[in-house]
Design a protein around this motif. Structure first.
Motif, PDB file in Angstrom:
ATOM      1  N   SER A 142       0.492  -1.080   0.128  1.00 20.53           N
ATOM      2  CA  SER A 142      -0.082   0.046  -0.529  1.00 20.53           C
ATOM      3  C   SER A 142       0.503   1.119   0.181  1.00 20.53           C
ATOM      4  CB  SER A 142      -0.221  -0.003   1.200  1.00 20.53           C
ATOM      5  OG  SER A 142      -1.470  -0.935   1.480  1.00 20.53           O
ATOM      6  N   ALA A 143       1.965   1.331   0.720  1.00 18.02           N
ATOM      7  CA  ALA A 143       2.685   2.294   1.112  1.00 18.02           C
ATOM      8  C   ALA A 143       3.625   3.154  -0.665  1.00 18.02           C
ATOM      9  CB  ALA A 143       3.983   2.631   1.680  1.00 18.02           C
ATOM     10  N   THR A 155       1.174   3.853  -3.053  1.00 12.85           N
ATOM     11  CA  THR A 155       0.928   5.381  -2.664  1.00 12.85           C
ATOM     12  C   THR A 155       1.961   6.488  -3.072  1.00 12.85           C
ATOM     13  OG1 THR A 155      -0.322   4.939  -0.539  1.00 12.85           O
ATOM     14  CG2 THR A 155       0.737   6.836  -0.306  1.00 12.85           C
ATOM     15  N   LEU A 182      -0.095   7.821  -5.768  1.00 10.18           N
ATOM     16  CA  LEU A 182      -0.999   8.912  -5.093  1.00 10.18           C
ATOM     17  C   LEU A 182      -0.386   9.984  -4.940  1.00 10.18           C
ATOM     18  CD1 LEU A 182      -2.781   6.393  -3.415  1.00 10.18           C
ATOM     19  CD2 LEU A 182      -3.369   7.353  -5.920  1.00 10.18           C
ATOM     20  N   ALA A 223       2.305  10.523  -3.135  1.00 14.40           N
ATOM     21  CA  ALA A 223       3.069  10.869  -1.147  1.00 14.40           C
ATOM     22  C   ALA A 223       2.335  10.864  -0.043  1.00 14.40           C
ATOM     23  CB  ALA A 223       4.104  10.280  -0.858  1.00 14.40           C
ATOM     24  N   TRP A 224       2.793  12.533   0.356  1.00 10.51           N
ATOM     25  CA  TRP A 224       3.661  12.755   1.685  1.00 10.51           C
ATOM     26  C   TRP A 224       2.504  14.258   1.109  1.00 10.51           C
ATOM     27  CZ3 TRP A 224       5.976  16.883  -0.270  1.00 10.51           C
ATOM     28  CH2 TRP A 224       6.537  16.590  -0.605  1.00 10.51           C
ATOM     29  N   TRP A 259      -1.016  12.487   5.733  1.00  8.32           N
ATOM     30  CA  TRP A 259      -1.628  12.389   4.460  1.00  8.32           C
ATOM     31  C   TRP A 259      -1.163  11.106   4.157  1.00  8.32           C
ATOM     32  CZ3 TRP A 259      -5.592  14.251   1.818  1.00  8.32           C
ATOM     33  CH2 TRP A 259      -6.114  15.416   1.862  1.00  8.32           C
ATOM     34  N   PHE A 260       0.067  10.913   4.011  1.00  6.95           N
ATOM     35  CA  PHE A 260       0.628   9.335   4.370  1.00  6.95           C
ATOM     36  C   PHE A 260       0.001   8.024   3.824  1.00  6.95           C
ATOM     37  CE2 PHE A 260       3.913   5.585   3.779  1.00  6.95           C
ATOM     38  CZ  PHE A 260       4.092   5.728   2.587  1.00  6.95           C
ATOM     39  N   LYS A 304      -3.092   7.987   3.454  1.00  6.82           N
ATOM     40  CA  LYS A 304      -3.866   7.336   1.734  1.00  6.82           C
ATOM     41  C   LYS A 304      -3.387   6.378   1.998  1.00  6.82           C
ATOM     42  CE  LYS A 304      -2.263  11.919  -0.429  1.00  6.82           C
ATOM     43  NZ  LYS A 304      -1.270  12.208  -1.385  1.00  6.82           N
ATOM     44  N   MET A 305      -2.367   5.539   2.357  1.00  7.66           N
ATOM     45  CA  MET A 305      -1.994   4.280   2.543  1.00  7.66           C
ATOM     46  C   MET A 305      -3.156   3.222   3.104  1.00  7.66           C
ATOM     47  SD  MET A 305       1.025   2.548   4.836  1.00  7.66           S
ATOM     48  CE  MET A 305       0.396   2.117   6.465  1.00  7.66           C
ATOM     49  N   VAL A 335      -5.694   2.733   0.803  1.00  9.02           N
ATOM     50  CA  VAL A 335      -5.150   1.758  -0.480  1.00  9.02           C
ATOM     51  C   VAL A 335      -5.875   0.607   0.108  1.00  9.02           C
ATOM     52  CG1 VAL A 335      -3.587   1.355  -1.662  1.00  9.02           C
ATOM     53  CG2 VAL A 335      -3.757   2.896  -1.689  1.00  9.02           C
TER      54      VAL A 335
END
Lengths: 361, 122
Positions: free
Chosen positions: A251-252, A255, A259, A261-262, A272-273, A276-277, A280
């Motif tokens: 997932s990371a 991201t 997506l 990332a941060w 934020w990270f 988003k993770m 996902v």
């Protein structure tokens, strides 16, 4: 507000190593605990059950209870097993998943090592973890594990190539393999600029981390427990941890690559990270609750006849745009890419259906 | 170079973490927190209730060695494509044509493998 920290913070080599390494390990471990809880609760909701809700509020402490239980279990090594491999395999599987985190930027500057070959590093290290799982499968001397282990290698060789080809599209767009440069280039997240690459990468990651449509390595209903049938106690816990930290890292990676990332307004980067993770992973859980498991021949057919040509096509259109239309306006390129991706996926799916009918006949 | 130093030291830390987790039960066994009572039935291989017959380290038809051969060829392609991909931004169309020819040659072999049925699960 600017939440970034300088890349050599806090100035001392050893201090930086220890602080960031502790942050990374704590990040992975706490995410694993949250993922386990989330998976059990969300899947329960999807199947209209309740899921664990006794230990702590909303069952949040269930993972801790399981850890304590598994820690006090007897440690069994089968007499027929290869003792050395049986002990080493969980570590070989676990260490590389943690190693991938070293190059992922959790926040602007919060990245242990900004390698200039980041993408290559990720592609190389993620394969080692599969070897660990393969070894844990054959070390136990169990027939079910053997089949699971063989399938793991089948997944590895099939989905490695589309995954790296999808990443090559990003490398073309950024002109760098360093992850911080890739994140820097994402003022528009790459999911909009390279939707086809995102779809391919998502499917390939699902297969690499052995999540459900592709969890053939474990396949509870046919292989008892797949590669970890023989394991118990802390060694099983480490394999379980590997599975979920692979989900965290997968997932990371999605991201970080697609997506942005941060990147995001107001909130600090690491938040934020994380958001988003988890989004996902929520999507991955949704897939698990919806799709049935593929057979191994179907999964390899998807990789070799579906994803590989599509990822070649993705590479082709991305490089074509970079060379001939480098300054294409966003309002043209984003809809164009999305429309082209949808059309090519539908066309290729129709072609694959035809091909299957003709090869069966 | 400093970055690789971080990677190497982080590798050592992760190995230490994994080894700590693996050896924890040994210490707990010393303090009699976890039991240790081996028996022949308990330490036999699981076969879903049946008695274990033979070993599983047998010659096993994995059925995908042709896939594996194609995978080796295409993995080599990845190694050559990544440096090309990095530099593509600064180069002109001739560089693009060069890479396209390289990929086209590999595509021909890929299509050949497909037509020959190497990508068909038998």
């Amino acid at each position: 507000m600017d939440w970034s920290i300088s890349p050599d913070w806090p100035g001392n080599f050893w201090l930086r190593l220890i602080i960031i390494a502790v942050i990374l390990i704590a990040f992975v471990m706490s995410s694993v605990i949250m993922f386990i809880w989330m998976e059990r609760r969300v899947i329960a909701r999807i199947q209209s059950r309740l899921g664990p809700n006794r230990a702590g509020p909303f069952g949040l402490l269930q993972a801790f209870a399981d850890t304590i239980k598994i820690l006090t279990k007897e440690d069994i090594v089968p007499t027929l097993a290869d003792k050395v491999l049986f002990w080493a395999a969980p570590a070989i599987a676990f260490v590389p998943t943690l190693m991938i985190m070293a190059v992922i930027p959790l926040m602007n500057g919060l990245q242990l090592a900004d390698l200039n070959v980041g993408v290559l590093y990720i592609a190389a290290i993620s394969a080692v973890s599969a070897i660990g799982i393969f070894l844990s499968g054959i070390a136990g001397n169990n027939k079910y594990s053997l089949v699971g282990a063989i399938r793991e290698i089948a997944q590895l060789i099939s989905f490695e190539i589309p995954m790296v080809l999808a990443l090559a599209g990003l490398v073309i767009a950024c002109g760098s393999m360093s992850l911080s440069k890739i994140v820097e280039a994402q003022s528009i997240p790459f999911i909009l600029l390279q939707p086809l690459g995102f779809v391919i990468f998502m499917v390939a990651i699902l297969a690499e981390i052995n999540r459900t449509p592709f969890d053939l390595v474990e396949a509870d209903s046919e292989l008892t427990c797949g590669f970890n049938t023989e394991y118990s106690g802390m060694k099983f816990a480490l394999l379980y941890l590997t599975e979920y930290s692979e989900a965290v890292v997968g997932s990371a990676l999605i991201t970080a690559f697609f997506l942005g990332a941060w990147r995001g307004p107001i909130l600090p980067g690491i938040l934020w990270f994380t958001i988003k993770m988890f989004a996902v992973f929520m999507f991955i859980l949704w897939l698990r609750g919806t799709l049935p498991r593929l057979r191994i021949d179907q999964s390899m057919r998807l990789a070799w006849k579906g994803l590989l040509p599509l990822s070649m096509f993705n590479l082709f259109i991305v490089s074509l745009q970079t060379v001939f239309f480098p300054d294409l306006a966003l309002w043209i390129s984003i809809p164009a890419y999305i429309i082209i991706s949808v059309i090519i996926i539908i066309l290729w799916a129709m072609f694959m259906r035809k091909e299957r009918q003709s090869s069966n006949a | 170079m400093q970055d690789y130093g971080y990677i190497a030291l982080f590798l050592l830390m992760s190995i230490a973490f994994a080894v700590f987790m693996l050896t924890l039960p040994l210490f707990l066994r010393k303090f009699r927190i976890i039991p240790h009572k081996p028996s022949p039935v308990k330490s036999s291989t699981v076969e879903c209730g049946l008695e274990t017959t033979g070993r599983s380290w047998v010659q096993f038809n994995s059925r995908y060695y042709l896939f594996a051969l194609v995978a080796v060829a295409l993995d080599m392609m990845l190694v050559f494509i990544l440096p090309w991909a990095i530099n593509l931004r600064e180069m002109d169309w001739r560089f693009f044509i060069g890479g396209a020819i390289f990929i086209a040659i590999l595509l021909v072999s890929y299509i050949y493998a497909w037509r020959k049925g190497a990508l068909q699960w038998k």
